[in-house]
Design a protein around this motif. Structure first.
Motif, PDB file in Angstrom:
ATOM      1  N   GLU A 141      -2.704 -57.405  45.972  1.00 12.26           N
ATOM      2  CA  GLU A 141      -2.206 -56.337  45.097  1.00 12.26           C
ATOM      3  C   GLU A 141      -2.631 -56.554  43.647  1.00 12.26           C
ATOM      4  O   GLU A 141      -2.985 -55.604  42.952  1.00 12.26           O
ATOM      5  CB  GLU A 141      -0.686 -56.227  45.203  1.00 12.26           C
ATOM      6  CG  GLU A 141      -0.241 -55.608  46.527  1.00 12.26           C
ATOM      7  CD  GLU A 141       1.253 -55.364  46.596  1.00 12.26           C
ATOM      8  OE1 GLU A 141       2.003 -55.969  45.795  1.00 12.26           O
ATOM      9  OE2 GLU A 141       1.676 -54.575  47.466  1.00 12.26           O
ATOM     10  N   ASN A 142      -2.614 -57.816  43.204  1.00  8.99           N
ATOM     11  CA  ASN A 142      -3.067 -58.120  41.847  1.00  8.99           C
ATOM     12  C   ASN A 142      -4.559 -57.839  41.703  1.00  8.99           C
ATOM     13  O   ASN A 142      -5.012 -57.311  40.690  1.00  8.99           O
ATOM     14  CB  ASN A 142      -2.758 -59.584  41.503  1.00  8.99           C
ATOM     15  CG  ASN A 142      -2.812 -59.844  40.018  1.00  8.99           C
ATOM     16  OD1 ASN A 142      -3.882 -59.894  39.432  1.00  8.99           O
ATOM     17  ND2 ASN A 142      -1.649 -59.992  39.402  1.00  8.99           N
ATOM     18  N   TYR A 195      -5.127 -54.088  41.462  1.00  8.10           N
ATOM     19  CA  TYR A 195      -4.764 -53.608  40.125  1.00  8.10           C
ATOM     20  C   TYR A 195      -5.890 -53.904  39.123  1.00  8.10           C
ATOM     21  O   TYR A 195      -6.296 -53.026  38.361  1.00  8.10           O
ATOM     22  CB  TYR A 195      -3.465 -54.275  39.658  1.00  8.10           C
ATOM     23  CG  TYR A 195      -3.110 -53.964  38.228  1.00  8.10           C
ATOM     24  CD1 TYR A 195      -2.536 -52.740  37.890  1.00  8.10           C
ATOM     25  CD2 TYR A 195      -3.370 -54.880  37.207  1.00  8.10           C
ATOM     26  CE1 TYR A 195      -2.239 -52.436  36.567  1.00  8.10           C
ATOM     27  CE2 TYR A 195      -3.066 -54.591  35.892  1.00  8.10           C
ATOM     28  CZ  TYR A 195      -2.503 -53.367  35.576  1.00  8.10           C
ATOM     29  OH  TYR A 195      -2.217 -53.072  34.260  1.00  8.10           O
ATOM     30  N   GLN A 221      -8.364 -51.245  37.110  1.00 12.88           N
ATOM     31  CA  GLN A 221      -8.580 -51.254  35.656  1.00 12.88           C
ATOM     32  C   GLN A 221     -10.075 -51.331  35.336  1.00 12.88           C
ATOM     33  O   GLN A 221     -10.556 -50.672  34.417  1.00 12.88           O
ATOM     34  CB  GLN A 221      -7.843 -52.443  35.016  1.00 12.88           C
ATOM     35  CG  GLN A 221      -6.323 -52.342  35.075  1.00 12.88           C
ATOM     36  CD  GLN A 221      -5.798 -51.145  34.318  1.00 12.88           C
ATOM     37  OE1 GLN A 221      -5.365 -50.174  34.919  1.00 12.88           O
ATOM     38  NE2 GLN A 221      -5.823 -51.190  33.010  1.00 12.88           N
TER      39      GLN A 221
END
Length: 202
Positions: A143-144, A147, A151
């Motif tokens: 999930e990180n 993300y 970005q």
């Protein structure tokens, strides 16, 4: 657009800048596509891991409920399980985007409480929650990463749009202006030379 002095030198320089901008746009577009592909693969993996976590959590809470019913509330027994601090973090680069790599030093899921006052239901709950912990570490990494990739895609898209919609048209407009100005100068020079030639012939 700032007016550029119409010279052949400026025309050559602007054409070079235009080629660089077009190359930059192609690279940004390629980078964006690679990041999107990487993100989509990770999202698919995240969905699968989340399914496993949900299923394992359901089994773990079921086992915990059974343990609570047969042993009473097991607050004291839960204190016997130590805090796990075996997680370390590294990073890898995907097209310049730093992606986390979570390393978990997995140890055997050893029972830390005595057997005399416990039962199989508690052992089962302990084992299931241990599995949830491992899956959660994996999901946190994914999930990180998603993300950070999102970005990266956003920034890359912004730069690609700036090149495509602002910088490249600006260079093309400058080239057109310089070329037209130089053509006009050549026509004026040609007309001037014709006049001089006719004057000499009189």
């Amino acid at each position: 657009m700032a007016q550029v002095f119409p010279t052949k030198g400026n025309l050559i320089a602007t054409k070079k800048s235009l080629e660089l901008a077009k190359t930059g746009f192609e690279l940004m577009d390629r980078k964006r596509n690679i990041l999107i592909r990487e993100t989509m693969m990770m999202i698919d993996t995240a969905k699968e891991v989340q399914k496993q976590i949900n299923a394992t959590y359901a089994m773990a809470y079921d086992a915990l409920q059974k343990a609570n019913m047969t042993l009473g509330i097991i607050d004291e027994l839960s204190q016997a399980v130590p805090i796990d601090n075996g997680i370390t973090l590294d990073f890898r680069s995907v097209m310049g985007v730093e992606i986390p790599m979570v390393h978990f030093k997995e140890t055997d899921a050893r029972v830390m409480y005595g057997y005399s006052k416990t039962n199989e239901a508690l052992d089962d709950a302990f084992e299931k929650f241990h599995k949830v912990k491992l899956l959660t570490v994996r999901l946190a990494e994914i999930e990180n990463s998603v993300y950070r990739l999102a970005q990266g895609i956003k920034k890359t898209q912004k730069r690609a749009n700036a090149l495509k919609n602002i910088i490249i048209p600006r260079f093309e407009s400058t080239i057109k202006f310089i070329s037209n100005s130089l053509d006009e100068k050549e026509r004026e020079e040609f007309s001037r030379l014709k006049v001089i030639k006719k004057t000499k012939e009189l």
